[in-house]
Design a protein around this motif. Structure first.
Motif, mmCIF file in Angstrom:
data_model
loop_
_atom_site.group_PDB
_atom_site.id
_atom_site.type_symbol
_atom_site.label_atom_id
_atom_site.label_comp_id
_atom_site.label_asym_id
_atom_site.label_seq_id
_atom_site.Cartn_x
_atom_site.Cartn_y
_atom_site.Cartn_z
ATOM 1 N N SER A 5 -97.737 -26.530 86.067
ATOM 2 C CA SER A 5 -98.539 -27.760 86.015
ATOM 3 C C SER A 5 -97.645 -28.995 86.004
ATOM 4 N N LEU A 6 -96.552 -28.939 85.248
ATOM 5 C CA LEU A 6 -95.611 -30.059 85.236
ATOM 6 C C LEU A 6 -94.947 -30.223 86.600
ATOM 7 N N ALA A 7 -94.590 -29.099 87.216
ATOM 8 C CA ALA A 7 -93.960 -29.156 88.533
ATOM 9 C C ALA A 7 -94.918 -29.736 89.567
ATOM 10 N N ALA A 8 -96.205 -29.361 89.479
ATOM 11 C CA ALA A 8 -97.201 -29.887 90.417
ATOM 12 C C ALA A 8 -97.347 -31.393 90.268
ATOM 13 N N GLU A 9 -97.268 -31.872 89.031
ATOM 14 C CA GLU A 9 -97.339 -33.317 88.805
ATOM 15 C C GLU A 9 -96.103 -34.012 89.368
ATOM 16 N N LEU A 10 -94.948 -33.389 89.174
ATOM 17 C CA LEU A 10 -93.696 -33.993 89.624
ATOM 18 C C LEU A 10 -93.631 -34.139 91.140
ATOM 19 N N ARG A 34 -93.322 -37.812 94.965
ATOM 20 C CA ARG A 34 -92.639 -38.110 96.221
ATOM 21 C C ARG A 34 -93.484 -39.044 97.086
ATOM 22 N N PHE A 35 -94.800 -39.008 96.883
ATOM 23 C CA PHE A 35 -95.713 -39.852 97.663
ATOM 24 C C PHE A 35 -96.458 -40.828 96.757
ATOM 25 N N LEU A 87 -94.676 -37.478 81.700
ATOM 26 C CA LEU A 87 -93.610 -36.487 81.832
ATOM 27 C C LEU A 87 -92.485 -36.727 80.843
ATOM 28 N N PHE A 88 -92.326 -37.962 80.384
ATOM 29 C CA PHE A 88 -91.297 -38.244 79.391
ATOM 30 C C PHE A 88 -91.603 -37.535 78.069
ATOM 31 N N GLU A 89 -92.868 -37.236 77.832
ATOM 32 C CA GLU A 89 -93.245 -36.521 76.614
ATOM 33 C C GLU A 89 -93.188 -35.008 76.801
ATOM 34 N N LYS A 90 -93.292 -34.539 78.051
ATOM 35 C CA LYS A 90 -93.405 -33.106 78.310
ATOM 36 C C LYS A 90 -92.087 -32.451 78.721
ATOM 37 N N LEU A 91 -91.174 -33.220 79.313
ATOM 38 C CA LEU A 91 -89.936 -32.650 79.837
ATOM 39 C C LEU A 91 -88.737 -33.115 79.025
ATOM 40 N N GLU A 92 -87.794 -32.207 78.802
ATOM 41 C CA GLU A 92 -86.535 -32.588 78.175
ATOM 42 C C GLU A 92 -85.728 -33.449 79.143
ATOM 43 N N ALA A 93 -84.888 -34.307 78.588
ATOM 44 C CA ALA A 93 -84.110 -35.221 79.427
ATOM 45 C C ALA A 93 -83.164 -34.479 80.366
ATOM 46 N N ASP A 94 -82.718 -33.287 79.972
ATOM 47 C CA ASP A 94 -81.790 -32.532 80.815
ATOM 48 C C ASP A 94 -82.481 -31.427 81.607
ATOM 49 N N SER A 95 -83.814 -31.477 81.712
ATOM 50 C CA SER A 95 -84.554 -30.438 82.424
ATOM 51 C C SER A 95 -84.257 -30.474 83.922
ATOM 52 N N PRO A 96 -83.957 -29.312 84.524
ATOM 53 C CA PRO A 96 -83.735 -29.270 85.973
ATOM 54 C C PRO A 96 -85.005 -29.521 86.775
ATOM 55 N N LEU A 97 -86.176 -29.456 86.135
ATOM 56 C CA LEU A 97 -87.419 -29.733 86.852
ATOM 57 C C LEU A 97 -87.450 -31.143 87.429
ATOM 58 N N TRP A 98 -86.720 -32.072 86.806
ATOM 59 C CA TRP A 98 -86.683 -33.437 87.333
ATOM 60 C C TRP A 98 -86.192 -33.467 88.775
ATOM 61 N N MET A 99 -85.399 -32.466 89.177
ATOM 62 C CA MET A 99 -84.863 -32.469 90.531
ATOM 63 C C MET A 99 -85.914 -32.148 91.583
ATOM 64 N N LEU A 100 -87.118 -31.751 91.163
ATOM 65 C CA LEU A 100 -88.211 -31.615 92.119
ATOM 66 C C LEU A 100 -88.521 -32.957 92.766
ATOM 67 N N SER A 101 -88.380 -34.021 92.000
ATOM 68 C CA SER A 101 -88.577 -35.376 92.520
ATOM 69 C C SER A 101 -87.918 -36.337 91.545
ATOM 70 N N TYR A 102 -86.598 -36.517 91.693
ATOM 71 C CA TYR A 102 -85.861 -37.316 90.712
ATOM 72 C C TYR A 102 -86.316 -38.771 90.709
ATOM 73 N N GLU A 103 -86.943 -39.221 91.823
ATOM 74 C CA GLU A 103 -87.444 -40.595 91.862
ATOM 75 C C GLU A 103 -88.558 -40.821 90.840
ATOM 76 N N ALA A 104 -89.158 -39.721 90.353
ATOM 77 C CA ALA A 104 -90.237 -39.852 89.372
ATOM 78 C C ALA A 104 -89.762 -40.537 88.099
ATOM 79 N N VAL A 105 -88.460 -40.474 87.818
ATOM 80 C CA VAL A 105 -87.925 -41.147 86.633
ATOM 81 C C VAL A 105 -88.213 -42.644 86.705
ATOM 82 N N SER A 106 -87.984 -43.235 87.875
ATOM 83 C CA SER A 106 -88.251 -44.667 88.041
ATOM 84 C C SER A 106 -89.742 -44.958 87.986
#
Length: 550
Positions: free
Chosen positions: A289-294, A298-299, A313-332
């Motif tokens: 579910s988190l990956a689907a949101e991430l 991209r769009f 996602l800042f509440e659900k994912l750890e700061a060092d989670s590799p899941l962020w690489m699904l769409s690293y732009e999501a951080v911004s």
């Protein structure tokens, strides 16, 4: 294990498998066995796997390339202490990209590739090492009575390596005349395979023949599986479907341009959103579910907040989670959705803890923007310094320099605000005016700075070349401990003057040292001769110094 296939329209698919595995404690490498087949698991004459540094994204050139022939699995040895991007390819098929996380003791991957999409009108042309693979000077092929295409290449080369364009949309294919070899420098859309042919002795040219029937195939489906881990499959397909959508839009634009039309400004994402939902339901776990949101981020600009943004996602994912690489732009995007008071701590954690440079740079750029807008000069300068010094190749650095660079408090012809620095050996201070050399290159650097280390050969060459001409280098380390520098000098002699200062000290900030390495050229009166970083970091540095020594 579930079997799940996705119909693919674009030419290139990128699959990134993100796993929350911990690093393996046994050994430093792992074996990855990859079985690559064509449609309906048909064997392929040659297949290849390329390993790409995860911090470079899929567009980068590979670190290593491995091939197999006649249906044999491709065996790759990679470090199990860090994640990697793997690229699977075969001639005439769309490549598939996979993100393999750290911690695997071994991995068995099965990939069924689908053929590439043919162009509307066949118009083959040859490019290769004889013209630096330049598409503008590609040699057009002519069709003979047998339906084959031919081209004659005039060249002094004994071995010709070439590819054929105009056969498939957006990509090139190897020729059908000669031996197929892997292109070890292929990156992004570049062709994974080349054809190699030996020019006959005594000839000034070589004629190549191309059989287009080898690459005639209808669009099919691809599939990918990793033995024993359904969650990895789900994450992979979420990412793949998102890149699929991106490349589908690109293909649509290319077709419109080829027809002389303007590409459409809007794109229908309804099928994409439906597919993402189907995959999420098929592999129903909190991680999926988190990956689907991430992946939908991209769009984000096209989809709008109605389709994404329901999960913080800042509440659900750890700061060092590799899941962020699904769409690293999501951080911004996430940091822009919430107040800075809510996101500052998390962005700082990413900058500190994430193993991914793309993410760290993204977080630091957000911090630079926020601190600048809030006129928090100390934190703004610190974040800017860390971004441009540690990640000088990050795509945000040019924007940071253009919009958020601290003002330069020094100017040519003027003296520095400080001319005294702490000695590296702890024996007190030294004054620049006390040095006997007329010309000084002030070098602010640190042992943790990659570009600083890369510049060491150049600095040693300058010192050796001009040390008899009343010139020397003065290196001011911004390391936290002098011992780090002393250990570094066991490898690099650095036979010149050394000092050390805290990177947050007034001496550093008031001289405008916004990143390292940072150079200032001083004259006999210790006034600034040049502090243009573009010039001083270029190959012109020796010429600039020599112009003053004449």
């Amino acid at each position: 294990m579930r079997s799940y296939k996705i119909s693919l329209l674009p030419l290139i698919l990128i699959i990134q498998l993100i796993a929350g595995c911990s690093n393996s404690e046994n050994g430093t490498s792992t074996n990855v066995s990859v079985s690559i087949t064509g449609a309906e698991n048909s064997p392929l004459p040659i297949t290849g796997v390329q390993v790409i540094d995860v911090n470079d994204e899929w567009l980068a050139a590979p670190e290593q390339s491995v091939t197999a022939k006649n249906g044999s699995p491709v065996e790759v040895e990679i470090s199990n202490m860090e994640p990697h991007i793997l690229k699977f390819a075969a001639p005439g098929h769309r490549p598939v990209y996979t993100f393999l996380n750290a911690g695997f003791e071994s991995a068995e991957i099965n990939v069924e590739l689908s053929p590439s999409a043919p162009t509307p009108d066949l118009n083959p042309a040859v490019r290769g090492n004889f013209n630096n693979f330049d598409g503008r000077s590609a040699i057009a092929m002519e069709q003979n009575s047998d339906g084959l295409w031919e081209a004659t290449i005039d060249t002094d080369l004994d071995t010709v390596r070439y590819i054929i364009s105009g056969v498939h949309l957006l990509e090139k294919v190897p020729g059908t005349d000669g031996e197929i070899v892997i292109n070890e420098s292929a990156r992004g859309f570049d062709q994974n395979f080349l054809t190699e042919i030996i020019k006959p002795d005594g000839k000034e040219s070589v004629t190549v023949t191309f059989d287009p029937s080898v690459y005639k195939a209808e669009l099919g489906e691809y599939s990918l599986s990793i033995s024993g881990n359904e969650e990895l499959e789900g994450i992979a397909r979420l990412y793949s479907r998102s890149i699929d959508e991106f490349l589908n839009r690109l293909k649509e634009n290319q077709l419109q341009l080829a027809a002389g039309n303007r590409p459409p400004l809007e794109h229908d994402y309804s099928d994409y959103l439906s597919d993402i939902q189907d995959i999420e339901q098929l592999y129903s776990t909190p991680t999926i579910s988190l990956a689907a949101e991430l992946v939908k981020y991209r769009f984000s600009r096209e989809l709008g907040s109605s389709e994404i943004g329901n999960i913080n996602l800042f509440e659900k994912l750890e700061a060092d989670s590799p899941l962020w690489m699904l769409s690293y732009e999501a951080v911004s995007d996430m940091s822009n959705k919430y107040s800075f008071e809510e996101t500052e701590s998390y962005l700082s954690s990413i900058a500190e803890k994430s193993p991914f440079e793309l993410l760290k740079g993204e977080a630091l750029y957000q911090l630079v923007q926020e601190y600048h807008d809030r006129e928090n000069e100390e934190k703004w300068h610190a974040a800017f310094f860390e971004l441009v010094s540690k990640y000088p190749d990050h795509y945000t650095v040019s924007y940071a320099y253009e919009n958020y660079a601290p003002e330069q408090p020094i100017s040519e012809g003027q003296s520095l605000p400080f001319d005294e620095f702490d000695r590296l050996d702890g024996s007190g201070t030294f004054n620049l005016h006390e040095l006997e050399e007329d010309y000084l290159l002030l070098d602010f650097w640190a042992t943790w700075c990659g570009p600083c280390i890369a510049s060491m050969p150049k600095l040693h060459e300058l010192q050796e070349q001009y040390s008899d001409s009343s010139f020397t280098i003065v290196s001011i380390s911004l390391d936290d401990e002098a011992e780090f520098v002393q250990s570094f000098r066991n490898e690099w002699d650095m036979p010149w003057v050394h000092g050390i200062e805290s990177r947050s000290s007034a001496k550093v900030t008031e001289m405008g040292v916004s990143g390292v390495p940072y150079y200032i050229l001083l004259g006999p009166d210790r006034n600034v001769l040049n502090h243009d970083q573009a010039e001083l970091k270029s190959n012109q540095l020796a010429e600039i110094i020599e112009s003053y020594l004449k």
